[in-house]
Design a protein around this motif. Structure first.
Motif, PDB file in Angstrom:
ATOM      1  N   GLU A  28      -7.296  -6.642 -14.106  1.00 55.88           N
ATOM      2  CA  GLU A  28      -7.364  -5.333 -13.449  1.00 55.88           C
ATOM      3  C   GLU A  28      -6.589  -5.324 -12.134  1.00 55.88           C
ATOM      4  O   GLU A  28      -5.917  -4.347 -11.800  1.00 55.88           O
ATOM      5  N   GLU A  29      -6.662  -6.446 -11.394  1.00 56.18           N
ATOM      6  CA  GLU A  29      -5.980  -6.503 -10.091  1.00 56.18           C
ATOM      7  C   GLU A  29      -4.460  -6.445 -10.243  1.00 56.18           C
ATOM      8  O   GLU A  29      -3.774  -5.779  -9.459  1.00 56.18           O
ATOM      9  N   MET A  32      -3.454  -2.925 -11.008  1.00 57.24           N
ATOM     10  CA  MET A  32      -3.427  -2.068  -9.816  1.00 57.24           C
ATOM     11  C   MET A  32      -2.181  -2.333  -8.982  1.00 57.24           C
ATOM     12  O   MET A  32      -1.603  -1.403  -8.406  1.00 57.24           O
ATOM     13  N   ASN A  35       0.666  -0.489 -10.457  1.00 56.49           N
ATOM     14  CA  ASN A  35       0.630   0.921 -10.046  1.00 56.49           C
ATOM     15  C   ASN A  35       1.259   1.101  -8.668  1.00 56.49           C
ATOM     16  O   ASN A  35       1.946   2.100  -8.421  1.00 56.49           O
ATOM     17  N   ARG A  36       1.031   0.134  -7.780  1.00 53.13           N
ATOM     18  CA  ARG A  36       1.632   0.209  -6.438  1.00 53.13           C
ATOM     19  C   ARG A  36       3.151   0.084  -6.517  1.00 53.13           C
ATOM     20  O   ARG A  36       3.876   0.769  -5.782  1.00 53.13           O
ATOM     21  N   LEU A 297      -5.384  -2.525  -3.020  1.00 53.56           N
ATOM     22  CA  LEU A 297      -5.090  -2.338  -4.439  1.00 53.56           C
ATOM     23  C   LEU A 297      -5.687  -1.033  -4.962  1.00 53.56           C
ATOM     24  O   LEU A 297      -5.096  -0.367  -5.817  1.00 53.56           O
ATOM     25  N   LYS A 298      -6.852  -0.675  -4.455  1.00 54.09           N
ATOM     26  CA  LYS A 298      -7.498   0.569  -4.892  1.00 54.09           C
ATOM     27  C   LYS A 298      -6.913   1.794  -4.200  1.00 54.09           C
ATOM     28  O   LYS A 298      -7.375   2.913  -4.428  1.00 54.09           O
ATOM     29  N   SER A 299      -5.926   1.571  -3.310  1.00 50.36           N
ATOM     30  CA  SER A 299      -5.276   2.650  -2.552  1.00 50.36           C
ATOM     31  C   SER A 299      -6.245   3.364  -1.626  1.00 50.36           C
ATOM     32  O   SER A 299      -6.084   4.548  -1.325  1.00 50.36           O
TER      33      SER A 299
END
Length: 587
Positions: A28-29, A32, A35-36, A297-299
């Motif tokens: 998951e990390e 993320m 996505n960045r 990572l979660k923004s």
């Protein structure tokens, strides 16, 4: 190709396609972080340079070697990590001093300059992924390709460990397989008075590795804020910042020093790479940093200058699926074999004592506590119980009275098991100095009532006595005997004797002679799940219980004074010794 604010990075594009096709599983990390990177591609204010990382790859493969001197072939994961460092740029306006043509005086003019976007990269990847080799390549590149005079530092929990980053560079200097290194290593290091042309230009010296053309230096420093703060480093690598029992945020100290370059208006494109496998020492600065990385990572907050590659398994269930192991180690099958992983999985099943270490180091799954003595399963809480008006043995560990002290109640039950309750005291000053991750943990203990924060800087043992006495009255515990560690306990024990009588009071001297037998018996009780505790603080303390074993097999508790850990295990051992000596009182 020139700079582009729409292009997809070459190596990231290949990686993303492989992930979409299902060829490379990712956690998951990493998802993320992808996505960045996609957000950077879509951002018109950030530009991609496809040539910068190619220069790094070409330099590494042509000039650098492995530690044993063999040719180096750049791994795809290295290209992916390096591309994020060297590939992204943005433009800023800055006032730059421009001298007048006649050489007298000058004035400031506004200029648009290009800056590298990524200044900090975190890599959390499993053991055996050649992390130190990646750091070595980055350090070598900055040392020899950057024409400015740079100061570079590598650090790790031990100096010998940090030297692993230097070793491949020394080997490459010795072998000098490429034309650039052949040029840099011509001449003699001993030539200090003759022609400069006959002197060696790149060498390993007492200071570290020096480039005499630019005056640049790469050196090893201890992992301590005192030794790292204030350095104007251009490139710094921090190795195993999660693995050792590190109690200082050295990454923050390095970054503050590196930013001092900005005062001169130039050369502010520093780089800090923090590389580590997952650790088993919880709730220190490492966990605080990981909380920050997860927020990025979660923004939850924007940190475009930070690159994060965090490899791990998403679930402990995936340990039994070799297809998922690439989530924890992208280089599995290349730098470390599947067989090595399989042997560690089998060892973890047969030997529970090493299970936590293997889960953390091989699969990136952080476990609660460094379980040297009690396994993870033994530290899990039982269902809630009340021991109202039941007889018990009380153990006290007051050895850190200026910081914290612990009391544990041991209730003998009919089936041979023991109920366990604990009460612990710290000062407001201790609470305020805790790192973020540990502070969150202590808040949990406060809510469950197993931890009490006393006012002031130093614990007043009489206030502690009054509070404990009131707690015993409220719970109506029948304290039949009292075991204590004599260090720093005189005042408390004297008052206990005056008010409760001296019968049943037992002094438990610390050391392998007195601790070995009760520790062994408590271990057997915990293995059979016969220590019935329902408080998270007891789980936390047992998870941090470390023992030293001598050549005769005798054990004693190892207490890390600087750890700020609440040691109710020592108090439980004192209570157990007092119970055994006064067993007739419980019949």
């Amino acid at each position: 190709m020139a700079l582009s604010n729409t292009a997809t990075p070459r190596y990231y594009g290949k990686f993303r396609d492989a992930v979409i096709r299902g060829e490379i599983p990712v956690c998951e990390e990493i998802s993320m972080e992808m996505n960045r990177i996609d957000a950077l591609i879509a951002n018109p204010g950030v530009w991609y340079d496809d040539q910068a990382v190619e220069g790094f790859v070409e330099y590494s493969e042509n000039e650098c070697t492995l530690t044993d001197g063999e040719d180096l072939h750049m791994l795809d994961s290295f290209k992916l990590w390096a591309e994020e460092i060297f590939g992204w740029y943005y433009y800023v306006e800055r006032s730059v001093y421009q001298p007048d043509p006649d050489g007298h005086g000058g004035h400031y003019v506004k200029k648009t300059i290009r800056k590298r976007l990524i200044t900090k990269q975190y890599l959390i990847v499993a053991r055996g992924a050649s992390k130190s080799m990646y750091e070595s390549l980055i350090q070598s590149y900055f040392l020899n390709i950057d024409t400015s005079t740079t100061h570079q530092v590598t650090t790790a929990p031990t100096m010998a460990q940090a030297d692993e980053v230097m070793s491949p560079i020394r080997t490459a200097i010795t072998r000098a397989k490429g034309p650039f290194f052949q040029f840099l290593t011509q001449g003699s290091l001993r030539n200090t008075t003759g022609s400069i042309a006959d002197r060696v230009m790149l060498a390993s010296t007492k200071k570290g590795i020096q480039n005499f053309i630019t005056g640049s230096l790469l050196e090893v420093r201890p992992m301590s804020i005192d030794k790292l703060q204030g350095l104007r480093v251009k490139c710094a690598t921090v190795d195993e910042w999660l693995s050792g029992d590190v109690r200082e945020d050295v990454v923050g100290a390095l970054e503050q020093g590196a930013r001092k370059e900005q005062s001169g208006g130039q050369n502010d494109d520093y780089l800090i790479i923090a590389v580590s496998s997952e650790g088993t020492v919880r709730n220190g600065p490492g966990d605080t940093i990981k909380m920050e990385l997860m927020s990025i990572l979660k923004s939850e907050y924007n940190a475009p200058h930070t690159s994060i590659f965090w490899y791990k398994l998403d679930s402990i269930d995936e340990v039994n699926d070799p297809r998922m192991w690439m989530k924890a180690n992208p280089n599995i099958g290349i730098t470390v074999s599947y067989e090595t992983y399989q042997l560690d999985v089998e060892r973890a099943e047969k030997n529970p004592a090493v299970r936590n270490d293997i889960l953390a180091k091989r699969f990136g799954i952080p476990m609660e506590g460094y379980t040297y003595y009690f396994t993870y399963e033994e530290t899990l809480c039982h269902r809630h119980r009340e021991f109202w008006q039941m007889p018990c043995a009380l153990g006290a560990d007051l050895s850190q009275g200026d910081d914290f002290c612990s009391f544990t109640f041991l209730f003998p039950l009919a089936n041979g098991s023991f109920g366990v309750k604990t009460r612990n005291y710290i000062t407001e000053r201790t609470m305020q100095k805790l790192p973020t991750a540990l502070r969150i943990k202590y808040d949990e203990f406060l809510q469950e009532g197993s931890l009490v924060v006393m006012p002031g800087t130093v614990l007043d043992m009489m206030q502690v006595y009054d509070d404990l006495d009131q707690h015993i009255e409220e719970c109506q515990y029948d304290v039949s005997c009292f075991g204590y560690d004599p260090y720093n306990a005189k005042e408390f024990v004297e008052r206990w004797g005056r008010e409760n009588g001296e019968y049943g009071v037992v002094k438990v001297i610390q050391g392998a002679k007195t601790e070995s037998v009760p520790l062994g018996e408590l271990k057997k009780l915990s293995e059979d799940r016969m220590l019935l505790f329902d408080e998270a603080l007891m789980t936390f303390t047992m998870g941090n219980c470390i023992t030293i074993e001598d050549t005769n097999g005798n054990r004693k508790l190892l207490k890390n004074r600087y750890d700020a850990k609440i040691d109710s295990v020592a108090a439980m051992m004192d209570a157990y010794v007092a119970y055994k000596i006064n067993r007739e009182m419980f019949d």
